[in-house]
Write a protein that holds these residues in place. Structure first.
Motif: not given
Length: 83
Positions: A33-42
């Motif tokens: 979740i944190t990686e996807r949010m940091d990448a802007g995917d979520l």
């Protein structure tokens, strides 16, 4: 004997939910979740309502960066009294 948790599916993960409603988030799930949010995917608008709250995600992000959260962060803000 401890109560048996139920499970809910979220983003492809099976998340245990204890009888009181507390969810047990695995480290793999938090990292995803944190990686996807940091990448802007979520974004927070795509998080399931009444399941994952923005303040919880914020805590996970700070923990991933090695920063204190919760009580540890509040205690770090208290400086000792000077004479």
């Amino acid at each position: 004997m401890p109560a048996t948790p139920t499970f809910m599916e979220i983003f492809g993960f099976s998340v245990p939910v204890l009888p009181g409603g507390r969810r047990i988030w695995s480290p793999r799930f938090k990292r995803l979740i944190t990686e996807r949010m940091d990448a802007g995917d979520l974004t927070s608008s795509r998080l399931p309502r009444n399941v994952m709250f923005p303040n919880l995600i914020y805590q996970w992000r700070m923990q991933a960066r090695g920063k204190p959260v919760g009580r540890a962060a509040r205690m770090a803000d208290i400086s000792p009294a000077t004479k």
